[in-house]
Scaffold this motif. Structure first.
Motif, mmCIF file in Angstrom:
data_model
loop_
_atom_site.group_PDB
_atom_site.id
_atom_site.type_symbol
_atom_site.label_atom_id
_atom_site.label_comp_id
_atom_site.label_asym_id
_atom_site.label_seq_id
_atom_site.Cartn_x
_atom_site.Cartn_y
_atom_site.Cartn_z
ATOM 1 N N MET A 183 0.828 -1.211 0.000
ATOM 2 C CA MET A 183 0.000 0.000 0.000
ATOM 3 C C MET A 183 0.860 1.258 0.000
ATOM 4 O O MET A 183 0.429 2.307 -0.491
ATOM 5 N N MET A 184 2.071 1.158 0.548
ATOM 6 C CA MET A 184 2.953 2.325 0.597
ATOM 7 C C MET A 184 3.930 2.362 -0.582
ATOM 8 O O MET A 184 4.783 3.234 -0.635
ATOM 9 N N THR A 185 3.795 1.403 -1.494
ATOM 10 C CA THR A 185 4.682 1.354 -2.662
ATOM 11 C C THR A 185 3.923 1.588 -3.969
ATOM 12 O O THR A 185 4.448 2.198 -4.910
ATOM 13 N N ASP A 241 13.847 12.910 -1.803
ATOM 14 C CA ASP A 241 12.650 13.600 -2.295
ATOM 15 C C ASP A 241 11.798 12.670 -3.153
ATOM 16 O O ASP A 241 10.560 12.685 -3.082
ATOM 17 N N LYS A 242 12.473 11.851 -3.986
ATOM 18 C CA LYS A 242 11.751 10.910 -4.847
ATOM 19 C C LYS A 242 11.023 9.859 -3.993
ATOM 20 O O LYS A 242 9.855 9.516 -4.264
ATOM 21 N N ALA A 243 11.721 9.347 -2.959
ATOM 22 C CA ALA A 243 11.111 8.349 -2.077
ATOM 23 C C ALA A 243 9.909 8.931 -1.342
ATOM 24 O O ALA A 243 8.853 8.292 -1.234
ATOM 25 N N GLN A 244 10.069 10.164 -0.849
ATOM 26 C CA GLN A 244 8.953 10.823 -0.155
ATOM 27 C C GLN A 244 7.784 11.051 -1.102
ATOM 28 O O GLN A 244 6.624 10.836 -0.741
ATOM 29 N N ASP A 245 8.085 11.483 -2.318
ATOM 30 C CA ASP A 245 7.049 11.721 -3.324
ATOM 31 C C ASP A 245 6.324 10.413 -3.657
ATOM 32 O O ASP A 245 5.092 10.371 -3.787
ATOM 33 N N GLY A 246 7.103 9.314 -3.790
ATOM 34 C CA GLY A 246 6.511 8.013 -4.082
ATOM 35 C C GLY A 246 5.614 7.535 -2.958
ATOM 36 O O GLY A 246 4.538 6.968 -3.196
ATOM 37 N N LEU A 247 6.059 7.769 -1.730
ATOM 38 C CA LEU A 247 5.251 7.360 -0.578
ATOM 39 C C LEU A 247 3.947 8.153 -0.519
ATOM 40 O O LEU A 247 2.882 7.601 -0.249
ATOM 41 N N ARG A 248 4.019 9.457 -0.804
ATOM 42 C CA ARG A 248 2.807 10.273 -0.811
ATOM 43 C C ARG A 248 1.844 9.836 -1.914
ATOM 44 O O ARG A 248 0.623 9.886 -1.743
ATOM 45 N N GLY A 305 10.984 6.271 3.125
ATOM 46 C CA GLY A 305 11.200 7.700 2.905
ATOM 47 C C GLY A 305 12.181 8.301 3.865
ATOM 48 O O GLY A 305 12.032 9.428 4.307
ATOM 49 N N GLU A 306 13.211 7.529 4.241
ATOM 50 C CA GLU A 306 14.157 8.019 5.239
ATOM 51 C C GLU A 306 15.030 9.146 4.673
ATOM 52 O O GLU A 306 15.217 9.278 3.460
ATOM 53 N N VAL A 307 15.566 9.929 5.589
ATOM 54 C CA VAL A 307 16.333 11.113 5.190
ATOM 55 C C VAL A 307 17.628 10.737 4.486
ATOM 56 O O VAL A 307 18.028 11.345 3.510
ATOM 57 N N ASP A 308 18.293 9.693 4.971
ATOM 58 C CA ASP A 308 19.580 9.299 4.386
ATOM 59 C C ASP A 308 19.550 7.808 4.081
ATOM 60 O O ASP A 308 19.855 6.982 4.938
#
Length: 722
Positions: free
Chosen positions: A541-543, A583-590, A639-642
C-alpha cells in the motif's frame, strides 16, 4: 393446593445435618438404601406455612468430586432428582473447611440455602460470624441456626420457601489460575459437542471435573461423544503435565487451593470476627496482613511494579542492542546482494524493517513476562486484585473486574481478548458491559513495543519511570471511563465481590522459564505470521501505485543536472544525489495508497501533532497494535532522510523534524486508548451479544483518544514551543 417441595440436606460429616433432619421430620421419616448400594437413604416430611416439604438427608460428604460412593450418591441425587432447594448445613465453628462443599454447590448452580449451624459453639470459641455479610458475598441466603435446640429453624424454612419461589441460579465461575482457566476456555467447544451431558451439567463444571479426573464424568464424556471426549482427555493430560513441570502439582491440587483461596477471601472481608487472637497464624496469613494492608498494600504494589519495569529495562538493553545491530547488518547485506527492484524493497522495507522492528523488542517482552510469571506463580498477583476491590466499587465496577483488567495487561504484557472473555464471569449485565468496554484501555502486550519504542526514543533516561506512569494512566483512564458509563449508559448498583486468594508458593525456575517462553513464543509467532502478512500488505500500500513516468523522468533529469553541475565536487554530488533520492522516495510514498490515506487524515490529525506517515501506522493498528511498529519501520525506511545510513527506527524518529517529546506523548496517549484491535472488537461483540457495543467501543475509544492526544499536544506546544 401447592405441590410438595423437595429439599436436600447436605453437608460435611458431623456438621449437624442429621440433627437438623430429625428436628424437621420427627417421627415422619423412613430409612432405606439407595438402589443397588448399601448407603442409607433417609427421607421425611414436614409442614411449614401450610406447605408440605419432603426432606431428603444426603450422605455426609466433603466434596462433590466422586472419589467415594457417598459423594457419588449425593451428586447424582442433586443432578438427576433436581431438588427444589439444597440446604447446606455448615459447621460455624469450622467455617473454612465446610464452605469448600458450598463452593461446589455454587459451581453446580443448584438453588442453595446455607444453614449456619452450631453458632453457639463458634461463639464459645470467640468466633462471631456476620451471616448477612456471608450471604452478600456468596449471593445465597445464610441463616444462623442451632439444630440441637431448633433455634433459627423457622427462619431457615422461610428462606427455603423464598428460594424455591425464585428463578434457578446460574452457576458461579471460580477462577483457578491462568493455566487451568485457559484450558477451560479451550475445552468449551468440545464440551459443547457433548449435548447429552450439557443438558444435565453446566459446561464449565464439566471441564473442572474432567481436569479433576472424575472417573464418572470421564466415562460419561467418552460415551456421549467419543471424538470430543478423547480431545478433552488429551487436553486435560496436557495441562496436568504442564502443571507438573511448572509448579510440581496436579490440577486437582491447584483447583482445591483456589477454592480455599476463594473461601479465605470471603472470611477476610468482615465475615468472621475473632475475640481471641490465635497463637499461631499460617505463614500466608502473616504475609497477607502486610501485603493487603489498607495503606502498606498499595505502596508495596506500586514499588513492586516499579521494580518490575526497572528490572525489565535495565537488563534487556544489551540484547535489544544486539538485535538492532543484527537486523541492521541483515538489511545492509540484502541491500548489497540484491539488485534494486520491488523484491529488494519488500525484503528490506516490508520484512526486515517491518517485522524486524517488532522482533527487536523480544528481549524486553521476555524480561517483562518473566517478572509477571514470578508475580503470578508466587500468588502475589491475586493479592493485587484483592486490594483493588475497594477502588473498583468506587468507580462502579464489580471487584471481579480486576482480573479481566490484569489479564488484559493491567500489570503489563497481557491481551485484551482473554480479558474480554474473562468478563463473562460477572453476574450483572451492566457491570459486565462496563468491564468489556474498558479492559481494552489496558497496556496489552501488543502495545508494549510501541510504548517502548517511543519512550526509548524520547525519554530514554527515564524508561522505567515512564512505563510505570503509563500503566497508572491506563488504570486511571479505564476506571474514569467506567465511572462515566455507569453514571450514564449503564446505570445500576454494584454487586458484592468475592475473589480467591491462592496460597503463596516459591516459584520454580523451571516453571518461570516455561511460562516466560510460552508467552514470548506466542509473541514471536504473531510477528512471524500475522504481522509479517500485514507488514507486506502495508508495504504494498505504501509502494503502489508507483510514481507516473513524468515524475520519474523529472527526478532523473535532476540527477543528470547534478552530475553535470557538481562533477568535480565529489562530496557535494553525493549529498545532492542523496537529497534527490530522498525527495523521490517521499514523493513516491505520498503517491501510494497508504500515503494518500495518511495525507487525507493529516487535515485532522495535525491538531494532535500527528503527521501523515504516522497516520498510516495508526490505521494499520486497527488490525493489530503490533503492526504500528512494523508500519512505522516501513514508512520511515521507504522515505528516510539518508538511505545510505542504516539506523534504528528509534534514531530515525528522534532525528525527524516532525517528532519531538510533546508529539511522542500525544501519539502515546492516542495509541494507548484508541480503538481495540479487530479481534478484540469481535470478542466484545460476541460477549456482549451485539455488534452495537463493539461499534461503540471502536468509535468512543477513538474519539476519546484523539481528544486526549489533541489536549496533550496543544498544551505541550504552549508550554514547550518548538
Amino acid at each position: 393446593m401447592e405441590p410438595v417441595l423437595t429439599i436436600a440436606l447436605a453437608g460435611n460429616p458431623n456438621a449437624g445435618k442429621t440433627t437438623l433432619f430429625n428436628h424437621l421430620t420427627g417421627a415422619r421419616q423412613h430409612v432405606g438404601n439407595y438402589p443397588g448400594i448399601t448407603v442409607e437413604q433417609k427421607e421425611g416430611c414436614c409442614l411449614h406455612q401450610g406447605r408440605g416439604v419432603r426432606v431428603v438427608d444426603l450422605p455426609g460428604t466433603y466434596s462433590l468430586t466422586a472419589y467415594s460412593v457417598e459423594e457419588l450418591v449425593a451428586r447424582d441425587f442433586l443432578v438427576n432428582e433436581q431438588p427444589d432447594v439444597v440446604v447446606d448445613v455448615v459447621d460455624a465453628s469450622n467455617l473454612e473447611r465446610n464452605l469448600y462443599l458450598s463452593c461446589q454447590f455454587l459451581e453446580l448452580g443448584v438453588p442453595l440455602v446455607i444453614a449456619l449451624n452450631m453458632i453457639d459453639v463458634a461463639e464459645k470459641r470467640g468466633v462471631t460470624i456476620d451471616a448477612e455479610a456471608l450471604s452478600s458475598r456468596l449471593g445465597v441466603p445464610v441463616v444462623p441456626i442451632i439444630a440441637r435446640s431448633g433455634k433459627g429453624v423457622d427462619r431457615l424454612l422461610d428462606a427455603v420457601l423464598a428460594t424455591a419461589a425464585s428463578a434457578r441460579p446460574h452457576p458461579v465461575f471460580l477462577r483457578y489460575g491462568s493455566d487451568i482457566d485457559q484450558a477451560l476456555t479451550d475445552m468449551t467447544d468440545d464440551i459443547a459437542a457433548c449435548t447429552e451431558l450439557t443438558a444435565v451439567y453446566p459446561q464449565r463444571w464439566l471441564g473442572v471435573k474432567l481436569l479433576e479426573n472424575d472417573e464418572q464424568i470421564v466415562r460419561k464424556t467418552l460415551e456421549a461423544h467419543p471424538e470430543a471426549g478423547k480431545k478433552l482427555i488429551a487436553r486435560c493430560e496436557s495441562v496436568g503435565q504442564h502443571l507438573q513441570h511448572t509448579l510440581g502439582v496436579y490440577p486437582e491440587a491447584v483447583i482445591a487451593d483456589h477454592r480455599y483461596g476463594y473461601i479465605k477471601s470471603i472470611i477476610h472481608q468482615g465475615v468472621v470476627h475473632r475475640k481471641f487472637v490465635a497463637d499461631r497464624l499460617y505463614a500466608s496469613d502473616k504475609i497477607d496482613k502486610v501485603v493487603t494492608h489498607r495503606i502498606l498494600g498499595p505502596l508495596i504494589m506500586a514499588g513492586v511494579l516499579y521494580c518490575l519495569y526497572t528490572f525489565t529495562f535495565s537488563y534487556s538493553s544489551v540484547p535489544v542492542e544486539w538485535l538492532e545491530k543484527f537486523f541492521a547488518l541483515l538489511s545492509t547485506g540484502v541491500d548489497t546482494l540484491l539488485p534494486d527492484g520491488p523484491f529488494k524493497s519488500m525484503l528490506i522495507s516490508g520484512v526486515i524493517d517491518g517485522v524486524g522492528g517488532v522482533l527487536g523488542f523480544v528481549p524486553i517482552i521476555m524480561f517483562m513476562f518473566f517478572g509477571i510469571a514470578l508475580l503470578e506463580d508466587s500468588g502475589y498477583l491475586a493479592r493485587v486484585a484483592f486490594m483493588m476491590d475497594r477502588i473498583f466499587h468506587f468507580f462502579g465496577l464489580h471487584g471481579s473486574s480486576v482480573m479481566p483488567f490484569i489479564i488484559s495487561g493491567g500489570i503489563a504484557g497481557g491481551c485484551a481478548v482473554p480479558g474480554v472473555m474473562a468478563a463473562r464471569t460477572l453476574r450483572s449485565p451492566k457491570e459486565r458491559l462496563a468491564t468489556l468496554l474498558t479492559v481494552p484501555f489496558m497496556n496489552c502486550g501488543a502495545k508494549l513495543p510501541v510504548l517502548t519504542l517511543l519512550i526509548g526514543a524520547f525519554f530514554s533516561a527515564h524508561q522505567a519511570r515512564y512505563m510505570f506512569l503509563s500503566t497508572l494512566a491506563a488504570w486511571l483512564i479505564a476506571l474514569c471511563v467506567a465511572k462515566l458509563l455507569r453514571l450514564t449508559l449503564l446505570k445500576g448498583a454494584s454487586t458484592p465481590f468475592v475473589m480467591e486468594l491462592p496460597p503463596y508458593r516459591f516459584p520454580t525456575l523451571k516453571g518461570l522459564f516455561i511460562h516466560t517462553w510460552e508467552r514470548t513464543w506466542q509473541y514471536i509467532k504473531k510477528a512471524g505470521t500475522v504481522i509479517l502478512g500485514i507488514s507486506i500488505l502495508i508495504w504494498a500500500m505504501m509502494t503502489y501505485p508507483e510514481l507516473p513516468e513524468a515524475r520519474v523522468a523529472h527526478y532523473d533529469s535532476l540527477r543528470q543536472e547534478a552530475r553535470q553541475t557538481l562533477a568535480v565536487d565529489t562530496e557535494g554530488l553525493a549529498a545532492a544525489l542523496a537529497k534527490i533520492d530522498t525527495d523521490k522516495a517521499q514523493d513516491g510514498l505520498r503517491h501510494s495508497i497508504g500515503g494518500r490515506i495518511g495525507l487525507a487524515l493529516e487535515g485532522v490529525s495535525r491538531y494532535a501533532g500527528i503527521d501523515w506517515r504516522t497516520n498510516i501506522a495508526l490505521v494499520g493498528g486497527f488490525a493489530a497494535k503490533e503492526v504500528i511498529v512494523s508500519t512505522l519501520g516501513t514508512a520511515y525506511s521507504l522515505g528516510e532522510v539518508d538511505p545510505e545510513e542504516t539506523t534504528s527506527l528509534q534514531e530515525r524518529l528522534d532525528k525527524d523534524p516532525n517528532w519531538n517529546p510533546v508529539v511522542a506523548l500525544a501519539v502515546l496517549a492516542f495509541i494507548m486508548f484508541y480503538s481495540p484491535c479487530f479481534v478484540t472488537v469481535v470478542c466484545i461483540a460476541r460477549e456482549s451479544g451485539s455488534w452495537k457495543w463493539a461499534a461503540f467501543s471502536m468509535l468512543f475509544n477513538t474519539v476519546f483518544a484523539f481528544i486526549l492526544a489533541v489536549a496533550i499536544y496543544q498544551i505541550g506546544i504552549l508550554l514547550y514551543p518548538r
